[in-house]
Design a protein around this motif. Structure first.
Motif, short mmCIF file in Angstrom:
data_model
loop_
_atom_site.label_atom_id
_atom_site.label_comp_id
_atom_site.label_asym_id
_atom_site.label_seq_id
_atom_site.Cartn_x
_atom_site.Cartn_y
_atom_site.Cartn_z
N LEU A 178 0.83 -1.20 0.00
CA LEU A 178 0.00 0.00 0.00
C LEU A 178 0.86 1.25 0.00
O LEU A 178 0.50 2.27 -0.61
CB LEU A 178 -0.94 -0.01 1.20
CG LEU A 178 -2.12 -0.98 1.10
CD1 LEU A 178 -2.94 -0.95 2.39
CD2 LEU A 178 -3.01 -0.64 -0.10
N ASP A 179 2.01 1.20 0.67
CA ASP A 179 2.90 2.36 0.67
C ASP A 179 3.37 2.68 -0.75
O ASP A 179 3.49 3.86 -1.12
CB ASP A 179 4.12 2.10 1.57
CG ASP A 179 3.77 2.22 3.05
OD1 ASP A 179 2.71 2.80 3.36
OD2 ASP A 179 4.55 1.71 3.88
N LEU A 196 0.69 7.52 -6.29
CA LEU A 196 -0.41 8.48 -6.47
C LEU A 196 -0.24 9.75 -5.64
O LEU A 196 -1.16 10.55 -5.50
CB LEU A 196 -1.74 7.80 -6.15
CG LEU A 196 -2.08 6.63 -7.09
CD1 LEU A 196 -3.40 5.98 -6.70
CD2 LEU A 196 -2.13 7.10 -8.54
N ARG A 197 0.95 9.93 -5.09
CA ARG A 197 1.38 11.20 -4.48
C ARG A 197 0.50 11.62 -3.31
O ARG A 197 0.08 12.77 -3.20
CB ARG A 197 1.45 12.30 -5.55
CG ARG A 197 2.40 11.97 -6.69
CD ARG A 197 2.46 13.06 -7.74
NE ARG A 197 2.95 14.29 -7.16
CZ ARG A 197 2.27 15.45 -7.17
NH1 ARG A 197 1.08 15.51 -7.71
NH2 ARG A 197 2.80 16.53 -6.63
#
Length: 270
Positions: A247-248, A254-255
């Motif tokens: 997830l990180d 996606l900033r």
């Protein structure tokens, strides 16, 4: 590189590609449709907007045949330009089209009629919107002479580049076309079937652009299928987690960090 949504577009830019192909096949697949004009032109335009918003790369859109006659084609081009696309490729097929790599029924549009579609698009959009004429003559089995004849007609109608398509497993047709065409306009190719030919051969033939037209969608399809089967069979994700994006990594792509900085600057709380 092909993109079909904002995520695939962002990944392609991060990988280092210099431009994006908004693939009709891949966008249709992402919507659960077949590449047979089942998705509407407005659904295509909406998908392109998400691709454009997710990157800073120029986007060339696979516009099929323009979804109808000259009027439909110029409407599509205007809408794509409004959403930020850099250009559109229109193929000389009949509506509704069928994906070029399926079956043997691929009727071609009349040359003069399709040239009218191209002229209508050029008259409708600004000069900085690229118009690519995609020739399906080799797909339909009409031979090299027909492909060259159409290329000249489409150049005269105002096309900025020619996309020559083939579904042979060797690049002989493509290289023969490039030799006969003599680079009157830039040539684009889609080596989905003749993928074993090295890109250096296309550079030597003075081919302008190679489009990897469906590979992110196909990679995602294979990966999602595998993960779904494994989770169902194993009933947990312990052995899957090391092989999928964290997830990180998703948040970084996606900033999310930009959102945190913006909140610190603009979101004042008591």
């Amino acid at each position: 590189m092909e993109a079909h949504d904002g995520l695939s577009a962002a990944i392609a830019q991060r990988a280092g590609f210099k431009g994006l192909w908004a693939s009709g096949l891949s966008i249709a697949c992402s919507l659960g449709y077949r590449d047979a004009n089942e998705a509407s032109w407005s659904q295509l335009v909406d998908a392109v907007e998400r691709i454009v918003d997710s990157t800073t790369l120029p986007v060339l859109v696979d516009g099929d045949g323009g979804f109808g006659n000259f009027n439909n084609a110029r409407l599509l081009a205007r809408k794509l330009r409004q959403r930020g696309a850099g250009g559109v490729a229109l193929e000389d097929s009949c509506f509704p089209k069928m994906n070029s790599l399926i079956g043997d029924r691929h009727p071609l549009a009349d040359i003069d009629e399709f040239a009218g579609r191209l002229r209508a698009v050029k008259d409708a959009v600004a000069e900085d919107f690229i118009l690519v004429a995609r020739i399906e003559a080799l797909i339909g089995g009409h031979g090299m002479d027909e492909a060259i004849l159409r290329a000249h007609a489409y150049a005269d109608a105002g096309a900025d580049a020619i996309l020559i398509h083939s579904r042979r497993r060797a690049a002989d047709e493509i290289l023969a076309f490039a030799s006969a065409w003599q680079n009157r306009l830039p040539v684009l190719i889609v080596p989905t079937k003749y993928y074993r030919t090295p890109v250096s051969a296309y550079r030597n033939a003075r081919i302008s652009t190679v489009i990897w037209a469906n590979h992110s969608m196909r990679a995602a399809t294979a990966a999602m299928r595998q993960v779904c089967h494994r989770i169902l069979a194993e009933e947990n994700t312990a052995r899957i987690e090391p092989n999928i994006a964290t997830l990180d990594e998703v948040f970084e792509l996606l900033r999310y960090d930009e959102l945190a900085r913006a909140e610190a600057r603009y979101l004042h709380t008591s």
